[in-house]
Scaffold this motif. Structure first.
Motif, PDB file in Angstrom:
ATOM      1  N   ARG A 140      14.047  41.994  66.873  1.00 21.29           N
ATOM      2  CA  ARG A 140      14.444  43.246  66.218  1.00 21.29           C
ATOM      3  C   ARG A 140      13.209  43.767  65.471  1.00 21.29           C
ATOM      4  O   ARG A 140      13.248  44.022  64.264  1.00 21.29           O
ATOM      5  CB  ARG A 140      15.634  43.039  65.277  1.00 21.29           C
ATOM      6  N   SER A 203      15.344  51.119  73.151  1.00 21.32           N
ATOM      7  CA  SER A 203      15.221  49.947  72.281  1.00 21.32           C
ATOM      8  C   SER A 203      16.438  49.866  71.371  1.00 21.32           C
ATOM      9  O   SER A 203      16.860  50.877  70.813  1.00 21.32           O
ATOM     10  CB  SER A 203      13.955  50.050  71.426  1.00 21.32           C
ATOM     11  N   PRO A 204      16.986  48.650  71.212  1.00 17.71           N
ATOM     12  CA  PRO A 204      18.190  48.541  70.387  1.00 17.71           C
ATOM     13  C   PRO A 204      17.885  48.472  68.895  1.00 17.71           C
ATOM     14  O   PRO A 204      18.794  48.402  68.090  1.00 17.71           O
ATOM     15  CB  PRO A 204      18.824  47.233  70.876  1.00 17.71           C
ATOM     16  N   ALA A 247      18.023  51.215  79.145  1.00 12.42           N
ATOM     17  CA  ALA A 247      18.628  49.954  78.700  1.00 12.42           C
ATOM     18  C   ALA A 247      19.410  49.302  79.837  1.00 12.42           C
ATOM     19  O   ALA A 247      19.829  49.978  80.782  1.00 12.42           O
ATOM     20  CB  ALA A 247      19.581  50.243  77.538  1.00 12.42           C
ATOM     21  N   ASN A 274      15.078  47.615  79.417  1.00 11.46           N
ATOM     22  CA  ASN A 274      14.709  47.102  78.095  1.00 11.46           C
ATOM     23  C   ASN A 274      15.509  45.818  77.818  1.00 11.46           C
ATOM     24  O   ASN A 274      16.127  45.272  78.730  1.00 11.46           O
ATOM     25  CB  ASN A 274      15.012  48.192  77.051  1.00 11.46           C
ATOM     26  N   THR A 275      15.509  45.365  76.591  1.00 11.25           N
ATOM     27  CA  THR A 275      16.277  44.166  76.203  1.00 11.25           C
ATOM     28  C   THR A 275      17.771  44.515  76.131  1.00 11.25           C
ATOM     29  O   THR A 275      18.143  45.682  76.036  1.00 11.25           O
ATOM     30  CB  THR A 275      15.818  43.670  74.821  1.00 11.25           C
ATOM     31  N   THR A 276      18.592  43.467  76.142  1.00  7.12           N
ATOM     32  CA  THR A 276      20.052  43.693  76.117  1.00  7.12           C
ATOM     33  C   THR A 276      20.650  43.375  74.744  1.00  7.12           C
ATOM     34  O   THR A 276      20.160  42.484  74.035  1.00  7.12           O
ATOM     35  CB  THR A 276      20.768  42.838  77.196  1.00  7.12           C
ATOM     36  N   ILE A 277      21.733  44.101  74.417  1.00  7.37           N
ATOM     37  CA  ILE A 277      22.463  43.746  73.187  1.00  7.37           C
ATOM     38  C   ILE A 277      23.613  42.777  73.512  1.00  7.37           C
ATOM     39  O   ILE A 277      24.271  42.274  72.625  1.00  7.37           O
ATOM     40  CB  ILE A 277      23.009  44.998  72.450  1.00  7.37           C
ATOM     41  N   GLY A 293      17.519  42.641  70.319  1.00  8.66           N
ATOM     42  CA  GLY A 293      17.604  42.706  71.775  1.00  8.66           C
ATOM     43  C   GLY A 293      17.187  41.374  72.384  1.00  8.66           C
ATOM     44  O   GLY A 293      16.226  40.752  71.954  1.00  8.66           O
ATOM     45  N   SER A 295      15.900  39.104  75.575  1.00  8.08           N
ATOM     46  CA  SER A 295      15.083  39.258  76.791  1.00  8.08           C
ATOM     47  C   SER A 295      14.886  37.894  77.432  1.00  8.08           C
ATOM     48  O   SER A 295      15.313  36.878  76.885  1.00  8.08           O
ATOM     49  CB  SER A 295      13.731  39.867  76.415  1.00  8.08           C
TER      50      SER A 295
END
Ligand SMILES: Cc1cc2nc3c(=O)[nH]c(=O)nc-3n(C[C@H](O)[C@H](O)[C@H](O)COP(=O)(O)O)c2cc1C
Length: 364
Positions: A140, A203-204, A247, A274-277, A293, A295
């Motif tokens: 984060r 981005s989260p 995302a 992107n990264t996951t939530i 997020g 990865s």
């Protein structure tokens, strides 16, 4: 240290064990299995900073190998010739301080950033965590970066032959209604030095950023950026493609809506993902409640699914850069089979080290 017949020997003046480095493998790649346990004892962000600084030094000392001896299969995409299919994903070099080193390590392209108009410190630390059991990272960071103008200055002096993408975003305190101003600011600043520009709306860790993926918001944002891009093209006599980074946490209908907008606007390329939530892949892990997020391995499959879905829906001339959980050459090959023209890595390099570069280039 000496280099001959494709073998690097770094032992003859050492009393310790002899290290032999295979042809086409940088010294760093061969040493990584020894360095990794030490790095993993450090806080993840400290280890990251130390690694990047060491890499810059290693490059200055000529220890990273050079871009020429490695087998290169160029890829034509976005009107550019990429020296090879593999790129460094955004977030690893947020300040564009090591692009020459990444190029020397073997990357065909390097995406720097995310960069925002003004410098910002990002979220409070700790903000980067390893989940080794899952070969994953959770971050984060919150767009900690020195600001677009600092990165642009650095990029003016780059020497690498690798393609350089500049990933742009908005400052954390810019409301979404004004987000377009931040992206415009970064687009104008980056245009003269970038080979491509990636618009990060996925981005989260910046509040509200992913809302820009709504059909109306993205249409308005990209439309405005495309108009400015045409002006900049006239001004600079050079076309710089603009891509969108998305995302993995998008539902089917949302993917369809986005693909429709991308086709209509003639978006030049997308970067997925992107990264996951989602925490589905790491249920029960002590860090599961931490914001950020995810990865690495937990996002491999989802990111490949999103690539395949977009490939199905997007006009065939719109290339996809596939990223998310490439931990070995096979993962990269699967992304290419799913429709990616180019691929990028981040978390995989933390777990496998620079040898992953050779693995990917040797497999795809
Ligand atoms: C610590 C960290 C910081 C990141 N920062 C950014 C960023 O600033 N901008 C961005 O577009 N993606 C960022 N990413 C996402 C990566 O570029 C990539 O899309 C994602 O990590 C999935 O790839 P991977 O599984 O190979 O890491 C970051 C990822 C990590 C792990």
């Amino acid at each position: 240290m000496s280099r001959n017949a494709g073998i690097v020997t770094i032992s003859h003046r050492l009393t310790g064990p002899r290290f032999f480095v295979a042809k086409d493998m940088s010294v760093l790649a061969s040493l990584y299995p020894f360095i990794k346990p030490l790095l993993f004892k450090l806080d993840a962000e400290v280890a990251h900073t130390l690694t990047v600084k060491s890499m810059i030094l290693a490059h200055k000392l000529g220890l990273l190998g050079s871009e020429t001896p490695r087998k290169q299969t160029p890829v034509n995409a976005l009107g550019l010739t990429f020296p090879n299919v593999l790129g460094l994903a955004a977030g690893m070099d947020k300040s564009a301080s090591a692009v020459d080193a990444w190029g020397a390590l073997g990357f065909g392209f390097v995406e720097v950033g995310t960069l925002t108009p003004r410098p910002q410190p990002g979220n409070p630390k700790p903000r980067l965590f390893r989940l080794p059991e899952h070969r994953a990272l959770l971050n984060r960071m919150g767009f900690n970066n020195p600001g677009i103008h600092s990165a642009v200055e650095k990029l003016r002096h780059r020497r690498t032959k690798a393609i350089v993408g500049v990933n742009i975003g908005k400052n954390f305190d810019t409301p979404n209604e004004k987000a377009v101003d931040d992206y415009m600011h970064c687009l104008k600043a980056a245009y003269p030095v970038a080979d491509y520009i990636a618009v990060n709306i996925s981005s989260p860790n910046t509040k509200g950023l992913r809302d820009l993926q709504n059909e109306e918001s993205i249409r308005a944002l990209l439309g405005t950026l495309q108009k400015e891009q045409s002006e900049l093209e006239k001004q600079h006599g050079r076309h710089v493609p603009v891509l969108v980074k998305i995302a993995p946490d998008l539902e089917e209908l949302h993917i369809e809506a986005l693909a429709r907008v991308f086709n209509e606007l003639g978006v030049e390329g997308i970067i997925a993902t992107n990264t996951t939530i989602s925490r589905a892949a790491v249920t029960g892990h002590p860090l599961v409640e931490q914001a950020g997020g995810l990865s690495g391995a937990p996002v491999t499959q989802r990111s490949t699914e999103v690539i395949a879905a977009f490939r199905n829906l997007l006009r065939s001339e719109i290339p996809i850069i596939g990223v998310g959980g490439i931990m070995n050459g096979k993962d990269a090959a699967e992304k290419i089979q799913a429709g990616a023209k180019l691929v990028q890595i981040y978390s995989g390099i933390v777990y496998a080290g620079p040898a992953l570069i050779g693995d990917v280039l040797g497999t795809v």
